[in-house]
Write a protein that holds these residues in place. Structure first.
Motif, mmCIF file in Angstrom:
data_model
loop_
_atom_site.group_PDB
_atom_site.id
_atom_site.type_symbol
_atom_site.label_atom_id
_atom_site.label_comp_id
_atom_site.label_asym_id
_atom_site.label_seq_id
_atom_site.Cartn_x
_atom_site.Cartn_y
_atom_site.Cartn_z
ATOM 1 N N UNK A 72 3.771 3.325 10.907
ATOM 2 C CA UNK A 72 3.790 4.655 10.312
ATOM 3 C C UNK A 72 3.737 5.678 11.442
ATOM 4 N N UNK A 73 4.692 6.588 11.470
ATOM 5 C CA UNK A 73 4.759 7.597 12.529
ATOM 6 C C UNK A 73 4.711 8.989 11.924
ATOM 7 N N UNK A 120 -1.346 12.174 4.338
ATOM 8 C CA UNK A 120 -1.345 12.261 2.877
ATOM 9 C C UNK A 120 -0.557 11.103 2.296
ATOM 10 N N UNK A 121 -0.871 10.762 1.047
ATOM 11 C CA UNK A 121 -0.112 9.761 0.302
ATOM 12 C C UNK A 121 0.351 10.400 -1.000
ATOM 13 N N UNK A 122 1.514 10.000 -1.433
ATOM 14 C CA UNK A 122 2.093 10.509 -2.672
ATOM 15 C C UNK A 122 1.998 9.433 -3.734
ATOM 16 N N UNK A 126 0.836 -1.194 0.000
ATOM 17 C CA UNK A 126 0.000 0.000 0.000
ATOM 18 C C UNK A 126 0.875 1.250 0.000
ATOM 19 N N UNK A 127 0.332 2.328 -0.544
ATOM 20 C CA UNK A 127 1.049 3.604 -0.500
ATOM 21 C C UNK A 127 1.201 4.041 0.954
ATOM 22 N N UNK A 128 2.435 4.345 1.354
ATOM 23 C CA UNK A 128 2.692 4.696 2.742
ATOM 24 C C UNK A 128 2.187 6.103 3.030
ATOM 25 N N UNK A 154 3.668 14.023 -9.832
ATOM 26 C CA UNK A 154 3.513 13.653 -8.426
ATOM 27 C C UNK A 154 2.187 14.217 -7.938
ATOM 28 N N UNK A 155 1.342 13.360 -7.414
ATOM 29 C CA UNK A 155 0.033 13.775 -6.909
ATOM 30 C C UNK A 155 -0.029 13.429 -5.422
#
Length: 924
Positions: free
Chosen positions: A750-751, A637-639, A600-602, A657-658
């Motif tokens: 995830x921090x 947010x995810x990139x 998954x997108x971090x 880049x979104x």
């Protein structure tokens, strides 16, 4: 007239028949014999001459012309191009006419009728063309065919030479096929399905004029394996992207039975996830957070937490940090410090754990201790213990001696295959003495053996609780660990005083991935199916092959985690077939496939808010203290990388880049004190526990900071953090405090960023002056920021505005009274001073304004109040009294303009200063 009649006595003469040949697309006809007419009246003029040849027939495309009247020679030609494909031959009648008896052509005579037969000679103008645009054939592997299929081409030319196909040829090189002159294709060697499923060959044709086809034709030969019973049309790799929901595993699968007399089919689909985490993809939150999420009773004590300063007894154990799994190799044990678990567990308590264990080595395996509470010194009595012995799970509970000195249940034994299958299983031991119940993977198991024992006599010997081994404090020369555990443990907890319900136990061990069936109501009639509790095994049974095919096409994989564990999930499909009255039935090979779960997108978790403020000491000393994080904001947010449609590998600059905002849960947020820990004698962090109601959150407080934990939304965490207060009732010894906020998702996977906050305490010696400066200058900037559409800042806005308005009104009234008084005083003294003194007074006014400006700016830049000496203040008072103003009204107006200019300069400086900070600086 009589003489002329006697002159033309004879008719012209021609042959009785002619044979001619004309080449198509040409106009000249070659006749045999040549076209010649004779007249016996020759050489008499006119009567002995030939003037015309006439053709009799319907719309014949020919004409005859006279080349020489005297000799009678003529020529036959086509009036338009002749096409052989339209008509190959022509037959018509021709007659010759003489010129009559004079120039006028009177009294002409015609010859007899002659038959003309003309054949059209063909030209090879057309190429061969195949009747079909593509040819298909299917062959069975391992056979040599005389003819697999026949291709056929035609030619539109009219002659046999050019219209017949004399040869065919395979254009594609190096293929195991050949073709004969009739278009029959055969294989030159045995074909293998495993080597190649399909062949595509190109074939051309030649007519007898050696003109080849304008377009070659495609011949596709499919190789069919020797009929082998089994599942067809399935993919070995199935790709799964996070958030896809339920995706079918085999959308086109069907069973090939090779016409076997099948009566019923029994199929088992197994999703093998035993190597993922603790047996499957489960939530990786901490045990406390999971229990809170599942509604478990509070008070659970984690005996295998992540190592930290407060939980350091697991620091020496082998650990997989991603899933908080501890591996015991038979050489390690951990002592639980005193005070972590109460000595008296009462008659009700619960032990929960994840365990992965294999067969014990040796014929007479020793006990392998999971949890043990034994004497620390002198003796070697075990008060309670959970251990594995010969693939049996045993729970030992020795009650203390009381008035009833009788045998009591002491050992509870369970014999389960899962204890030694080297797979992860979830165990819950519910103790409600004298009844002890075991839950394994959510299923209840009663002990097969219960043995009784005498109670333990009371003593003053301290007890030692251990994990992974049992402490032997007595009967040995040196106390040591014994009965080591071999295997892996995780989430080992003990909850004194309470037992868990079946619902909570099922929730704690539930898998977040498994098999599913899309549209259960559309399953065919006669299909029976059954899932195991974790939905990793699905069994289907039916007697109709087509219904079984449709049912298996609806089997899907689902993973409900927002951030699933990436990697491979193996799939195995096994089938058994029964046939009508047959002793020997067909065998269906197993399917071995796998699901590839993508990463998954971090998310990037960002904490923002006001990072610095100052308050008077009185607010910190109040009963409610000061809210630390009134406008804290948590955003994730995810990139994502997107490429244009025409993207090339080397064109890296075209990447787009979104950044997208996403919503997910958090499992803890820590507010830590930077620097010296809080002094509990004079300061603390506080939170009303009512703020946690209705949320899956809990909190712990210490001198090192405040920790909020539990699985809940970012919005819930924001709401709670905005109510956290800091109190300090000993402010004289403290001028500032620094705090750090950090949040986590999935137990630290995830921090967030580390958000730092600085708090200044303004003491009473400078509070009056600073209140005036802060509210006059800085407060409008703060009010401007409050107007931004953030969810919880409105509460802060409502509490600040009344106090600001009141102070501004008081200041305005004070200035008005001061201006009126000063004006009256200046009018009275205007007539007592000269004009020179009047100019000096103006200069003094400017000096007074500069000093006021200097006093106002310094607190903003230094964050501290300037102290003036008594001598400086006295000098300023004297200068003010010596000011000479002869024009009171003009001086008053100039003074007001100067004050406005000073305020504008100060606000500009404040804005410039705020631009260098992450958030606005608030003075209260």
């Amino acid at each position: 007239c009589f003489s002329s009649f006697l002159v033309n006595k004879h008719k012209p003469w021609i042959e009785t028949s002619y044979h001619g040949i004309i080449t198509e697309n040409n106009d000249t006809v070659i006749l045999d014999p040549p076209l010649v007419a004779l007249d016996k009246d020759a050489p008499v003029p006119f009567a002995g001459e030939i003037c015309a040849f006439k053709i009799h027939g319907q719309e014949m495309p020919f004409e005859a012309v006279v080349l020489n009247k005297t000799s009678g020679e003529g020529r036959l030609r086509a009036k338009s191009p002749i096409d052989c494909e339209l008509q190959k031959e022509y037959t018509f009648i021709i007659q010759a006419y003489d010129c009559g008896s004079g120039p006028g052509g009177t009294n002409w005579k015609k010859s007899h009728k002659a038959v003309v037969h003309i054949q059209v000679k063909d030209v090879n103008e057309f190429s061969p063309a195949f009747k079909e645009s593509m040819y298909k054939a299917t062959v069975t592997e391992g056979k040599i065919y005389d003819s697999i299929l026949q291709v056929e081409a035609v030619d539109e030319d009219c002659s046999p030479q050019y219209s017949q196909i004399c040869n065919y040829e395979i254009v594609t090189p190096d293929v195991p096929f050949a073709i004969d002159r009739n278009g029959n294709i055969r294989n030159t060697e045995k074909l293998s399905y495993d080597k190649q499923h399909q062949y595509e060959i190109m074939v051309t044709a030649f007519d007898c004029g050696q003109k080849h086809a304008a377009e070659d034709v495609l011949v596709r030969v499919n190789v069919k394996p020797v009929c082998k019973p089994g599942w067809q049309d399935w993919n070995k790799r199935i790709e799964y992207r996070p958030g896809s929901g339920s995706i079918p595993l085999f959308p086109s699968i069907h069973l090939e039975t090779c016409d076997g007399p099948v009566s019923s089919i029994h199929t088992t689909i197994e999703l093998q996830t035993n190597y993922i985490g603790k047996g499957c993809d489960r939530e990786t939150y901490s045990e406390k957070s999971l229990q809170k999420l599942c509604g478990a009773s509070s008070g659970a004590i984690d005996l295998l937490p992540s190592p930290s300063t407060t939980t350091n007894w697991t620091a020496g154990l082998l650990m997989d940090s991603n899933d908080i799994i501890f591996k015991f190799d038979g050489k390690q044990g951990a002592k639980i410090p005193d005070g972590i678990v109460p000595k008296n567990l009462t008659d009700q308590f619960t032990i929960t754990l994840w365990m992965k264990h294999g067969p014990s080595p040796g014929l007479r395996a020793e006990k392998e201790t999971i949890l043990c509470n034994s004497d620390k010194t002198e003796m070697n009595r075990h008060h309670y213990a959970l251990y594995v012995h010969n693939c049996r799970l045993v729970f030992l509970l020795r009650k203390d001696f009381d008035q009833a000195d009788t045998f009591r249940p002491a050992e509870f034994h369970w014999k389960l295959d899962q204890i030694c299958d080297k797979e992860w299983h979830y165990y819950v031991v519910n103790v409600e003495f004298p009844v002890v119940t075991l839950y394994m993977d959510g299923t209840t198991y009663e002990p097969y053996l219960v043995t009784n024992d005498w109670p333990i006599h009371p003593s003053h010997i301290a007890m030692q609780l251990t994990v992974g081994a049992c402490w032997q404090g007595g009967e040995v020369t040196k106390p040591r660990f014994a009965q080591y555990f071999h295997g892996s443990l995780a989430s080992l907890t003990i909850r004194p005083g309470k037992i868990e319900s079946q619902k909570v136990i099922s929730c704690l061990q539930a898998c977040k991935e498994g098999l599913d069936i899309n549209s259960l109501e559309s399953l065919g009639q006669g299909i029976k199916y059954h899932f195991n509790p974790s939905q990793s095994v699905l069994v289907m049974e039916g007697d109709d092959i087509e219904n079984i095919n449709q049912a298996l096409q609806k089997v899907s994989y689902i993973n409900s985690r927002q951030f699933p564990t990436a990697g491979v999930r193996r799939l195995k499909v096994s089938s058994k077939v029964q046939c009508f009255g047959e002793d020997v039935c067909i065998s269906i090979p197993d399917i071995d496939a796998y699901v590839m779960v993508f990463q998954a997108n971090e998310p990037k978790i960002t904490i923002t808010g006001m990072d610095h403020f100052a308050r008077p000491a009185a607010q910190f000393e109040s009963e409610r203290g000061v809210i630390l994080l009134p406008d804290i904001r948590i955003v994730s947010t995810v990139t994502k990388m997107e490429h244009p449609v025409e993207f090339r590998e080397h064109d890296r600059a075209n990447k787009q880049v979104i950044v997208e905002e996403m919503l997910h849960n958090l499992d803890f947020c820590d507010v830590l004190v930077i620097g010296a820990e809080l002094d509990p004698e004079q300061e603390c962090l506080e939170l009303d526990h009512g703020e946690l109601q209705g949320k899956h959150l809990d909190a712990t407080n210490s001198t090192a900071g405040y920790s909020i934990y539990g699985v809940d939304s970012m919005f819930s965490y924001e709401q709670v953090l905005r109510q956290l207060r800091y109190r300090n009732w000993g402010t004289s010894a403290t001028s500032d405090r620094k705090f750090r906020v950090k949040c986590s998702e999935l137990n630290g996977r995830y921090t967030s960023n580390e958000f730092n906050l600085e708090v200044n305490i303004l003491h009473s010696s400078s509070s009056n002056f600073m209140d005036h400066v802060n509210h006059m200058i800085v407060q409008p900037q703060f009010l401007q920021s409050v107007q931004q559409p953030e969810r919880s800042v409105s509460a802060v806005h409502n509490s600040v505005v009344p106090s600001v308005a009141t102070i501004v009104i008081i200041i305005c009234v004070s200035i008005l009274v001061f201006v009126i008084t000063l004006g009256v005083y200046r009018i009275r003294t205007a007539h007592q001073h000269s004009s020179a003194e009047h100019e000096g007074a103006k200069e003094n006014e400017m000096d007074w304004d500069d000093s006021a400006l200097t006093i106002t700016v310094n607190p903003m830049e230094k964050y501290e109040k300037p102290h003036q000496t008594e001598e400086e203040s006295e000098e300023e008072d004297i200068d003010d009294e010596e000011e000479d103003t002869t024009s009171a009204e003009s001086d008053d107006s100039e003074e007001e303009e100067d004050e406005e200019e000073e305020e504008e300069v100060i606000v500009q400086k404040g804005d410039k200063q705020n631009a260098t900070r992450q958030e606005q600086l608030e003075w209260d």
